[in-house]
Design an enzyme around this catalytic site. Structure first.
Site, PDB file in Angstrom:
ATOM      1  N   SER A 126      -0.419   4.623  -7.780  1.00  0.00           N
ATOM      2  CA  SER A 126      -0.142   5.793  -6.951  1.00  0.00           C
ATOM      3  C   SER A 126      -1.142   6.896  -7.258  1.00  0.00           C
ATOM      4  O   SER A 126      -1.608   7.027  -8.398  1.00  0.00           O
ATOM      5  CB  SER A 126       1.273   6.283  -7.273  1.00  0.00           C
ATOM      6  OG  SER A 126       1.465   7.584  -6.787  1.00  0.00           O
ATOM      7  N   TYR A 151       8.362   8.940 -13.550  1.00  0.00           N
ATOM      8  CA  TYR A 151       7.874   7.941 -12.590  1.00  0.00           C
ATOM      9  C   TYR A 151       6.341   7.869 -12.620  1.00  0.00           C
ATOM     10  O   TYR A 151       5.755   6.792 -12.777  1.00  0.00           O
ATOM     11  CB  TYR A 151       8.351   8.283 -11.169  1.00  0.00           C
ATOM     12  CG  TYR A 151       7.510   7.641 -10.107  1.00  0.00           C
ATOM     13  CD1 TYR A 151       7.615   6.280  -9.846  1.00  0.00           C
ATOM     14  CD2 TYR A 151       6.556   8.377  -9.396  1.00  0.00           C
ATOM     15  CE1 TYR A 151       6.809   5.677  -8.901  1.00  0.00           C
ATOM     16  CE2 TYR A 151       5.741   7.785  -8.448  1.00  0.00           C
ATOM     17  CZ  TYR A 151       5.871   6.430  -8.209  1.00  0.00           C
ATOM     18  OH  TYR A 151       5.058   5.837  -7.285  1.00  0.00           O
ATOM     19  N   LYS A 155       3.417   4.802 -13.852  1.00  0.00           N
ATOM     20  CA  LYS A 155       2.247   4.256 -13.132  1.00  0.00           C
ATOM     21  C   LYS A 155       1.008   4.354 -14.019  1.00  0.00           C
ATOM     22  O   LYS A 155       0.204   3.420 -14.077  1.00  0.00           O
ATOM     23  CB  LYS A 155       2.041   4.991 -11.802  1.00  0.00           C
ATOM     24  CG  LYS A 155       3.126   4.735 -10.778  1.00  0.00           C
ATOM     25  CD  LYS A 155       3.180   3.269 -10.351  1.00  0.00           C
ATOM     26  CE  LYS A 155       4.336   2.957  -9.431  1.00  0.00           C
ATOM     27  NZ  LYS A 155       4.526   1.526  -9.184  1.00  0.00           N
TER      28      LYS A 155
END
Ligand code: UDP
Length: 339
Positions: A126, A151, A155
């Site tokens: 992302s 989150y 990544k």
């Protein structure tokens, strides 16, 4: 025929990618625990492509179940790994759940690849790894900034896990850094299925348009942008899905230039929240009910991709316009409501 494991293949980006893979002659096996998706998606994939993908429901964060899967599927040409938790806000309330799920599933997959000589993996990353970049458009060489959320941190950590694993084992990886995927398949048979109240802008807009939500809250109009609202690089989910097929072929054919190799997947254009609202109004013919409210904690002000490396090296370019993205999102919302 190349057999591909697609984890999270019942999800939003996963399901669109399964369709593109099948339409390009790949045989797909989906593993999904259905924690944020519906089993009906498999029938809808079947309706689009005429092929029902092989499906197994289990949790890839479970090492035993994942190891067992690999003993039954030793002839995989590659893996596309979508399965992960993805809600920024929720990750702040349940950080350990996010680390456990997102890290363990990748580790379990890599263990299986190592043991069974499966060499190719495409990983869903992302643009959140960049935080608020110092320079725009942001290139793949921009440094990771301290993560804004657990989150986003998963990544970054998963990309690091790949970086060190490919040094030690015969694994080749491509990490695809998505900007903001929106829209739905032109058939309106698959699309984004937010459970409960949507966090993301476009599902919130279409649900407001259809009358499920009273009004959209626009999070801040005091950003240093032309209209004061935050800017993102929105990309049609079908363009994004097609990039996965191209990346997978690149791995299978051994054409990667680095390992891991990283590509930005965006259009290279930034649009503000107000421009997204205007596009929705244009394609739907509706007036959207919205109110300006405070900024949302953790939001960056603006980001869009430098797509040069993906365009030139991958030989892929996002082609669909903002109006196509919004029109397909609106058709999908109407289809969900049976209109
Ligand atoms: N946004 C908004 N109202 C909403 C949801 C999102 O104004 O109900 C804004 C958000 O502040 C950001 C943009 O829309 O500037 C995109 O947000 P989204 O959550 O879709 O994606 P993100 O870029 O945060 O991953």
């Amino acid at each position: 025929m190349n057999k591909i494991l697609v984890t999270g293949g019942a999800g939003y980006i996963g399901s669109h990618t399964v369709v593109e893979l099948q339409q390009n002659g790949f045989e797909v096996i989906i593993v999904d625990n259905l924690s944020n998706s519906l089993i009906e998606v498999l029938d809808n994939i079947h309706s689009i492509t005429g092929i029902k993908p092989h499906f197994e429901q289990f949790d890839l964060a479970d090492p035993r179940l994942t190891a067992d899967f690999f003993t039954r599927h030793t002839d995989l040409s590659g893996i596309i790994h979508f399965a992960a938790y993805k809600a920024v806000g929720e990750s702040m309330e349940k950080p350990l759940g996010y680390y456990r799920n997102n890290l363990m599933s990748l580790i379990n997959l890599l263990e299986g690849m190592k043991l069974h000589g499966i060499n190719n993996i495409v990983f869903s990353s992302s643009c959140t790894v960049y935080g608020q970049p110092d320079e725009l458009p942001v290139t793949e060489n921009a440094p990771f900034k301290p993560a804004f959320s657990a989150y986003g941190n998963t990544k970054q950590m998963c990309e690091d896990i790949l970086k060190f694993t490919v040094n030690a084992h015969p694994v080749k990886a491509i990490a695809l850094r998505y900007f903001n995927p929106i829209g739905a398949h032109p058939s309106a048979l698959i699309g984004e299925l937010p459970l409960g109240i949507p966090n993301n802008l476009v599902p919130y807009i279409t649900q407001t348009g259809i009358g499920k939500r009273e009004y959209l809250r626009v999070f801040g109009n005091d950003y240093p942008t032309p209209d004061g609202t935050a800017i993102r690089d929105y990309i049609h989910v079908v363009d994004l899905a097609q990039a996965h097929v191209v990346a997978l072929r690149r791995l299978i054919e051994g054409r990667s230039k680095t390992n891991p190799e990283v590509f930005n997947l965006g259009t290279g254009n930034g649009f503000s929240v107000m421009q997204i609202i205007e596009a929705f109004e244009r394609v739907s013919g509706l007036k959207l009910n919205y109110r300006i409210v405070d900024r949302r904690a953790g939001d960056i002000e603006q980001v869009w991709a430098d797509t040069g490396y993906a365009n030139n090296e991958l030989g892929w370019k996002a082609e669909r316009t903002l109006d196509e993205m919004m029109a397909s999102a609106w058709r999908w919302e109407m289809a969900l409501e049976g209109r």
